[in-house]
Write an enzyme that holds these catalytic residues in place. Structure first.
Site, PDB file in Angstrom:
ATOM      1  N   ALA A  63       0.846  -1.193   0.000  1.00 62.00           N
ATOM      2  CA  ALA A  63       0.000   0.000   0.000  1.00 62.00           C
ATOM      3  C   ALA A  63       0.883   1.246   0.000  1.00 62.00           C
ATOM      4  O   ALA A  63       2.070   1.191   0.334  1.00 62.00           O
ATOM      5  CB  ALA A  63      -0.919  -0.006   1.217  1.00 62.00           C
ATOM      6  N   GLY A 106      -0.439  -4.880   0.460  1.00 57.51           N
ATOM      7  CA  GLY A 106      -1.621  -4.677  -0.373  1.00 57.51           C
ATOM      8  C   GLY A 106      -1.444  -5.215  -1.778  1.00 57.51           C
ATOM      9  O   GLY A 106      -2.423  -5.610  -2.419  1.00 57.51           O
ATOM     10  N   GLU A 109      -2.253  -8.808  -1.568  1.00 58.16           N
ATOM     11  CA  GLU A 109      -3.686  -8.988  -1.401  1.00 58.16           C
ATOM     12  C   GLU A 109      -4.433  -8.837  -2.725  1.00 58.16           C
ATOM     13  O   GLU A 109      -5.462  -9.488  -2.935  1.00 58.16           O
ATOM     14  CB  GLU A 109      -4.212  -8.001  -0.356  1.00 58.16           C
ATOM     15  CG  GLU A 109      -3.713  -8.365   1.036  1.00 58.16           C
ATOM     16  CD  GLU A 109      -4.294  -7.493   2.126  1.00 58.16           C
ATOM     17  OE1 GLU A 109      -5.080  -8.016   2.945  1.00 58.16           O
ATOM     18  OE2 GLU A 109      -3.959  -6.303   2.178  1.00 58.16           O
ATOM     19  N   GLU A 129       2.965  -6.176   6.902  1.00 53.52           N
ATOM     20  CA  GLU A 129       2.271  -5.139   7.673  1.00 53.52           C
ATOM     21  C   GLU A 129       2.634  -5.162   9.152  1.00 53.52           C
ATOM     22  O   GLU A 129       2.580  -4.123   9.828  1.00 53.52           O
ATOM     23  CB  GLU A 129       0.752  -5.298   7.522  1.00 53.52           C
ATOM     24  CG  GLU A 129       0.209  -4.979   6.141  1.00 53.52           C
ATOM     25  CD  GLU A 129       0.148  -6.187   5.219  1.00 53.52           C
ATOM     26  OE1 GLU A 129      -0.586  -6.126   4.230  1.00 53.52           O
ATOM     27  OE2 GLU A 129       0.843  -7.192   5.513  1.00 53.52           O
TER      28      GLU A 129
END
Length: 218
Positions: A63, A106, A109, A129
């Protein structure tokens, strides 16, 4: 959107993340644009299969933390990207992830959202994370245990481990392996061409949709 490249190859819709200056970090704007593009291709009857890819060294490094750093919890809760994961689970057409290099946080994901994974030799998956005191927020805590088992999912989420192609092949996570793979070459393996040549069907099988619905957040 210049950070998301879209192209067509017969019945294959191609989407490529293109933020090389930040290693394809997934910003809120990029995730919103990607979700909208996937929904548009899903509604296009001329498209039978969708391929999602990134760069040769980075699929997506995670992310966009820099864009999130100054936000409060209340602000994060109102940002539009949180609803994107709910919308992604509604995509009916098969999505193939063509992955080279790092797919972290992310970015990983996004790969877990896809139905099939094509991987190059350089691939590395990870959920780092925990190094920021966070847990995966895009559904990996539900999808990974169903894909690789609880123990390996916990290792990815809690120990900041990264896994290479050899490990994930053993886990049967990757559908197709490319020994020498650029992003462009990965994006159109013969298997995607096989899917595109099939007659379109109205949606993924009902039992499959129910399983996906249970394994995705929201």
């Amino acid at each position: 959107m210049e950070e998301l490249r879209e192209a067509r190859d017969d019945r294959v819709g191609l989407l490529r993340l293109d933020r090389p200056e930040v290693r394809n970090a997934v910003s809120a704007e990029l995730l919103v644009a990607l979700t909208a593009a996937l929904e548009r291709l899903d509604a296009d009857e001329s498209v039978h299969v969708i391929v999602l890819t990134g760069g040769d060294r980075f699929f997506a490094a995670g992310a966009d933390i820099a864009a999130m750093a100054g936000a409060t919890s209340a602000e994060m809760a109102t940002r539009p990207q949180l609803g994107c994961w709910q919308r992604l689970r509604q995509i009916r057409k098969p999505i193939v992830a063509a992955v080279n290099g790092f797919a972290l946080g992310g970015g990983a994901e996004l790969v877990w959202v896809c139905d099939l994974i094509v991987a190059g030799e350089s691939v590395r998956f990870g959920q780092p994370e925990i190094m920021l005191g966070l847990m995966p927020g895009g559904g990996a805590t539900q999808r990974l245990p169903r894909t690789v088992g609880k123990a390996r999912a916990m290792e990815l989420a809690l120990l900041e481990s990264q896994f290479r192609l050899g490990s994930i092949l053993v886990w049967s996570t990757v559908w197709f392996r490319m020994s020498s793979c650029s992003a462009r070459h990965c994006a159109l393996p013969s298997e995607s061409r096989r899917i595109r040549s099939m007659r379109p069907y109205p949606s993924k099988p009902v039992s499959w949709q129910r399983s996906i619905s249970r394994s995705k957040p929201g």
